[in-house]
Design a protein around this motif. Structure first.
Motif, PDB file in Angstrom:
ATOM      1  N   ARG A 311       0.834  -1.206   0.000  1.00  0.00           N
ATOM      2  CA  ARG A 311       0.000   0.000   0.000  1.00  0.00           C
ATOM      3  C   ARG A 311       0.867   1.254   0.000  1.00  0.00           C
ATOM      4  NH1 ARG A 311      -2.499  -2.779   4.279  1.00  0.00           N
ATOM      5  NH2 ARG A 311      -1.865  -1.179   5.772  1.00  0.00           N
ATOM      6  N   VAL A 312       1.921   1.238   0.798  1.00  0.00           N
ATOM      7  CA  VAL A 312       2.830   2.387   0.858  1.00  0.00           C
ATOM      8  C   VAL A 312       3.482   2.624  -0.497  1.00  0.00           C
ATOM      9  CG1 VAL A 312       5.048   3.150   1.814  1.00  0.00           C
ATOM     10  CG2 VAL A 312       3.255   2.297   3.347  1.00  0.00           C
ATOM     11  N   ALA A 313       3.879   1.553  -1.174  1.00  0.00           N
ATOM     12  CA  ALA A 313       4.492   1.701  -2.501  1.00  0.00           C
ATOM     13  C   ALA A 313       3.527   2.379  -3.464  1.00  0.00           C
ATOM     14  CB  ALA A 313       4.914   0.335  -3.035  1.00  0.00           C
ATOM     15  N   ALA A 314       2.275   1.932  -3.470  1.00  0.00           N
ATOM     16  CA  ALA A 314       1.283   2.544  -4.362  1.00  0.00           C
ATOM     17  C   ALA A 314       1.080   4.015  -4.017  1.00  0.00           C
ATOM     18  CB  ALA A 314      -0.038   1.781  -4.252  1.00  0.00           C
ATOM     19  N   PHE A 315       1.099   4.332  -2.734  1.00  0.00           N
ATOM     20  CA  PHE A 315       0.932   5.715  -2.277  1.00  0.00           C
ATOM     21  C   PHE A 315       2.102   6.590  -2.731  1.00  0.00           C
ATOM     22  CE2 PHE A 315       2.127   8.618   1.301  1.00  0.00           C
ATOM     23  CZ  PHE A 315       1.122   9.574   1.125  1.00  0.00           C
ATOM     24  N   LEU A 316       3.313   6.138  -2.511  1.00  0.00           N
ATOM     25  CA  LEU A 316       4.485   6.952  -2.833  1.00  0.00           C
ATOM     26  C   LEU A 316       4.668   7.114  -4.343  1.00  0.00           C
ATOM     27  CD1 LEU A 316       6.998   5.712  -0.127  1.00  0.00           C
ATOM     28  CD2 LEU A 316       5.780   7.887  -0.198  1.00  0.00           C
ATOM     29  N   MET A 317       4.216   6.166  -5.130  1.00  0.00           N
ATOM     30  CA  MET A 317       4.309   6.297  -6.583  1.00  0.00           C
ATOM     31  C   MET A 317       3.463   7.449  -7.113  1.00  0.00           C
ATOM     32  SD  MET A 317       4.359   2.509  -8.281  1.00  0.00           S
ATOM     33  CE  MET A 317       4.913   1.148  -7.281  1.00  0.00           C
ATOM     34  N   GLU A 318       2.489   7.867  -6.342  1.00  0.00           N
ATOM     35  CA  GLU A 318       1.609   8.957  -6.774  1.00  0.00           C
ATOM     36  C   GLU A 318       2.194  10.343  -6.494  1.00  0.00           C
ATOM     37  OE1 GLU A 318      -1.109   8.586  -8.492  1.00  0.00           O
ATOM     38  OE2 GLU A 318      -0.991   6.391  -8.431  1.00  0.00           O
ATOM     39  N   HIS A 319       3.382  10.396  -5.891  1.00  0.00           N
ATOM     40  CA  HIS A 319       3.964  11.681  -5.505  1.00  0.00           C
ATOM     41  C   HIS A 319       5.336  11.856  -6.157  1.00  0.00           C
ATOM     42  CE1 HIS A 319       0.700  12.472  -2.749  1.00  0.00           C
ATOM     43  NE2 HIS A 319       0.773  11.213  -2.376  1.00  0.00           N
ATOM     44  N   PRO A 320       5.744  13.086  -6.404  1.00  0.00           N
ATOM     45  CA  PRO A 320       6.913  13.347  -7.256  1.00  0.00           C
ATOM     46  C   PRO A 320       8.253  12.972  -6.638  1.00  0.00           C
ATOM     47  CG  PRO A 320       6.068  15.404  -6.349  1.00  0.00           C
ATOM     48  CD  PRO A 320       5.058  14.351  -6.011  1.00  0.00           C
ATOM     49  N   ASP A 321       8.317  12.837  -5.327  1.00  0.00           N
ATOM     50  CA  ASP A 321       9.625  12.599  -4.707  1.00  0.00           C
ATOM     51  C   ASP A 321      10.266  11.290  -5.150  1.00  0.00           C
ATOM     52  OD1 ASP A 321       9.381  14.980  -3.426  1.00  0.00           O
ATOM     53  OD2 ASP A 321       9.394  14.173  -1.372  1.00  0.00           O
ATOM     54  N   LEU A 322       9.467  10.278  -5.422  1.00  0.00           N
ATOM     55  CA  LEU A 322      10.037   8.980  -5.782  1.00  0.00           C
ATOM     56  C   LEU A 322      10.775   9.052  -7.116  1.00  0.00           C
ATOM     57  CD1 LEU A 322      10.554   6.049  -5.299  1.00  0.00           C
ATOM     58  CD2 LEU A 322       8.190   5.536  -5.935  1.00  0.00           C
ATOM     59  N   ALA A 323      10.130   9.569  -8.136  1.00  0.00           N
ATOM     60  CA  ALA A 323      10.815   9.699  -9.432  1.00  0.00           C
ATOM     61  C   ALA A 323      12.015  10.633  -9.326  1.00  0.00           C
ATOM     62  CB  ALA A 323       9.836  10.209 -10.493  1.00  0.00           C
ATOM     63  N   GLU A 324      11.872  11.711  -8.555  1.00  0.00           N
ATOM     64  CA  GLU A 324      12.971  12.665  -8.403  1.00  0.00           C
ATOM     65  C   GLU A 324      14.147  12.045  -7.664  1.00  0.00           C
ATOM     66  OE1 GLU A 324      15.334  16.189  -8.203  1.00  0.00           O
ATOM     67  OE2 GLU A 324      13.933  15.286  -9.630  1.00  0.00           O
ATOM     68  N   GLY A 325      13.867  11.274  -6.637  1.00  0.00           N
ATOM     69  CA  GLY A 325      14.948  10.638  -5.881  1.00  0.00           C
ATOM     70  C   GLY A 325      15.723   9.647  -6.714  1.00  0.00           C
ATOM     71  N   ILE A 326      15.017   8.844  -7.502  1.00  0.00           N
ATOM     72  CA  ILE A 326      15.706   7.892  -8.372  1.00  0.00           C
ATOM     73  C   ILE A 326      16.509   8.628  -9.440  1.00  0.00           C
ATOM     74  CG2 ILE A 326      15.411   5.988  -9.988  1.00  0.00           C
ATOM     75  CD1 ILE A 326      12.888   5.200  -8.459  1.00  0.00           C
ATOM     76  N   ARG A 327      15.916   9.680  -9.980  1.00  0.00           N
ATOM     77  CA  ARG A 327      16.652  10.473 -10.980  1.00  0.00           C
ATOM     78  C   ARG A 327      17.973  10.978 -10.415  1.00  0.00           C
ATOM     79  NH1 ARG A 327      18.611  14.911 -11.633  1.00  0.00           N
ATOM     80  NH2 ARG A 327      17.748  15.710  -9.681  1.00  0.00           N
ATOM     81  N   ALA A 328      17.917  11.567  -9.203  1.00  0.00           N
ATOM     82  CA  ALA A 328      19.098  12.196  -8.623  1.00  0.00           C
ATOM     83  C   ALA A 328      20.143  11.184  -8.183  1.00  0.00           C
ATOM     84  CB  ALA A 328      18.688  13.075  -7.443  1.00  0.00           C
ATOM     85  N   GLN A 329      19.704  10.050  -7.664  1.00  0.00           N
ATOM     86  CA  GLN A 329      20.646   9.086  -7.099  1.00  0.00           C
ATOM     87  C   GLN A 329      21.119   8.034  -8.094  1.00  0.00           C
ATOM     88  OE1 GLN A 329      21.953   9.491  -4.254  1.00  0.00           O
ATOM     89  NE2 GLN A 329      20.548  10.832  -3.132  1.00  0.00           N
ATOM     90  N   VAL A 330      20.272   7.689  -9.081  1.00  0.00           N
ATOM     91  CA  VAL A 330      20.572   6.541  -9.945  1.00  0.00           C
ATOM     92  C   VAL A 330      20.692   6.921 -11.413  1.00  0.00           C
ATOM     93  CG1 VAL A 330      19.780   4.250 -10.669  1.00  0.00           C
ATOM     94  CG2 VAL A 330      19.390   5.017  -8.310  1.00  0.00           C
ATOM     95  N   ILE A 331      19.814   7.782 -11.910  1.00  0.00           N
ATOM     96  CA  ILE A 331      19.787   8.076 -13.343  1.00  0.00           C
ATOM     97  C   ILE A 331      20.834   9.144 -13.695  1.00  0.00           C
ATOM     98  CG2 ILE A 331      18.361   8.757 -15.295  1.00  0.00           C
ATOM     99  CD1 ILE A 331      17.544   6.109 -13.927  1.00  0.00           C
ATOM    100  N   ASP A 332      20.650  10.354 -13.211  1.00  0.00           N
ATOM    101  CA  ASP A 332      21.601  11.432 -13.487  1.00  0.00           C
ATOM    102  C   ASP A 332      22.778  11.449 -12.524  1.00  0.00           C
ATOM    103  OD1 ASP A 332      19.889  12.197 -15.501  1.00  0.00           O
ATOM    104  OD2 ASP A 332      18.903  13.766 -14.317  1.00  0.00           O
TER     105      ASP A 332
END
Length: 363
Positions: A311-332
C-alpha cells in the motif's frame, strides 16, 4: 544437476539446493524474471528429498544483491505503469514470505553489498551470514521511497528505536551492526564459501529428525556453523548498540520535526550526522517509513508488513519525490534531489495508508 534460468543458477549437490544470483555486473540487482525463477525453484525443491538445505548467494566480488533494478522501477513510474511495478513487488514479497516460511532450512551468505531486495531474500532466511566486508541496509528514503520486502518488520524488531534510525537515515550497517540489529546471525570470512558448503554438506547428512522432517533445523545449523566457521566482526562495524541511548531518546519522539530537534540538541557528533542524513532524504519518505516501522513493530506479523508495504508503494508512486529521488541518485547521479511533496498536507494520508486493514498481496 544444473538448471540455469536467465540470471538465476540453481544446482542440487550433496543434499544442498544452491541458488546463485548471477548478475554480477549489476551487483545481482533483481529483475522480475529473477524473482519468479527463485520462487519456482523453491516450489520445486519443497518436496524434493534430494534437497535438505537451501543456500542463497550472489555471484561476483561486489556483493550478494544490491536490491531491485531501480532503473526498471523508474521507467514504470515515469511511464505511468504503476500497476506493472506493483505486480513485481507483489511477486517479490511472495517469494520473501516463501523464504521466511520455507519448510527446509535456508542459509543466506550475505557477503559484500546486501541492500533492499537483497535484504528481503536473505534476512528472512533461517540462517543469515555476513562477512567482514558486508554492508546491509534499507536505503529507500534516499530515493523517495520507504523500506519494503519485509524491511519494516525487521526494522521494527530491532532493539529500541534503532529501526526508526536506520529507516530515516537510510544508513547501511556493517557486519557487527547487522547482527546486533537482527538482520544477521553471525560473521564468517568472505573467502569461506567453499568451507560453508562443505560444512553444510555434512550437516545435510545428519540423521537428526526435526519437527519439519529428516535433517537438522535452522537453529541447529546456525549453532554448528557459528561454532565451526564464525569470526568476530570488525570492531568498527559495531556502533549501533553503543549509540542506542541517544537513538532511543531522539527517535522515541512522536513526530519527525521533534525527532530532528532532539537530534540537533544532542552533544554527540553521530546524532548531528544522523540529523543531516535525515534532512537530506525525502521528508515524505521519512515520515512514511517511520509510521510503517512503528506499525510493523506493534503488529509483529510479517504478512501484514508486506501488505502494508505494498500500500505504501502505491501511495508513494503517486507523488513526485520517488521519481525525483531515483533520478538524482541513480539516473543522473547528481545527488541533488529537489524534494517537492507537500508533507504537512499528506500526513492524514500517511496515517490512512499505514493503518488501513491489510489486503492480500495479489489484490
Amino acid at each position: 544437476m544444473t538448471d540455469t534460468e536467465d540470471r538465476i543458477i540453481a544446482q542440487i549437490a550433496d543434499g544442498l539446493g544452491i541458488i546463485t544470483l548471477n548478475r554480477p555486473e549489476k551487483i545481482n540487482a533483481l529483475t522480475e524474471d529473477m524473482v519468479d525463477s527463485i520462487g519456482r525453484r523453491l516450489d520445486a525443491w519443497r518436496g524434493d528429498d534430494g534437497v535438505r538445505i537451501v543456500v542463497l548467494h550472489g555471484a561476483g566480488e561486489r556483493g550478494f544483491c544490491a536490491g531491485g533494478d531501480i532503473k526498471v522501477f523508474y521507467e514504470a513510474i515515469t511511464q505511468n505503469r504503476h500497476g506493472d511495478f506493483l505486480h513485481f513487488l507483489s511477486r517479490e514479497f511472495e517469494v520473501d514470505q516463501q523464504i521466511a516460511a520455507y519448510p527446509k532450512p535456508v542459509v543466506a551468505f550475505m557477503d559484500g553489498l546486501c541492500m533492499g531486495g537483497g535484504v528481503g531474500l536473505a534476512a528472512h532466511a533461517g540462517v543469515r551470514i555476513v562477512t567482514p566486508r558486508s554492508q546491509v541496509g534499507m536505503p529507500e528514503a534516499k530515493i523517495g521511497y520507504s523500506p519494503d520486502v519485509g524491511g519494516t518488520h525487521l526494522l521494527g524488531a530491532a532493539p529500541g528505536r534503532i529501526g526508526e534510525h536506520l529507516a530515516a537515515t537510510g544508513s547501511a550497517m556493517g557486519a557487527g551492526d547487522a547482527i546486533d540489529a537482527g538482520f544477521a546471525d553471525f560473521c564468517m570470512r568472505e573467502d569461506g564459501f567453499d568451507d560453508l558448503l562443505a560444512t553444510l554438506h555434512d550437516l545435510a547428512g545428519d540423521q537428526v529428525t526435526s519437527g519439519l522432517g529428516a535433517g537438522p533445523d535452522a537453529g541447529t545449523i546456525a549453532s554448528a556453523l557459528e561454532i565451526l566457521l564464525a569470526v568476530a566482526p570488525p570492531r568498527e562495524s559495531r556502533t549501533l548498540l553503543a549509540n542506542q541511548p541517544w537513538i532511543d531518546a531522539a527517535y522515541g519522539q512522536e513526530s519527525l520535526p521533534v525527532i530532528l530537534a532532539a537530534l540537533d540538541s544532542m552533544p554527540y557528533p553521530a546524532a548531528r550526522e544522523a540529523a543531516a542524513a535525515v534532512r537530506a532524504n525525502s521528508p515524505l519518505s521519512v515520515e512514511t517509513a517511520l509510521a510503517a516501522v512503528r506499525a510493523a513493530r506493534a503488529e509483529d506479523f510479517l504478512p501484514d508488513a508486506f501488505a502494508r508495504e505494498l500500500r505504501v508503494a502505491a501511495f508513494l508512486m503517486e507523488h513526485p519525490d520517488l521519481a525525483e529521488g531515483i533520478r538524482a541518485q541513480v539516473i543522473d547521479k547528481d545527488r541533488n534531489p529537489a524534494w517537492a511533496a507537500p508533507v504537512p498536507s499528506l500526513r492524514a494520508d500517511i496515517t490512512e495508508v499505514v493503518s488501513a486493514q491489510p489486503a492480500k498481496l495479489d489484490e
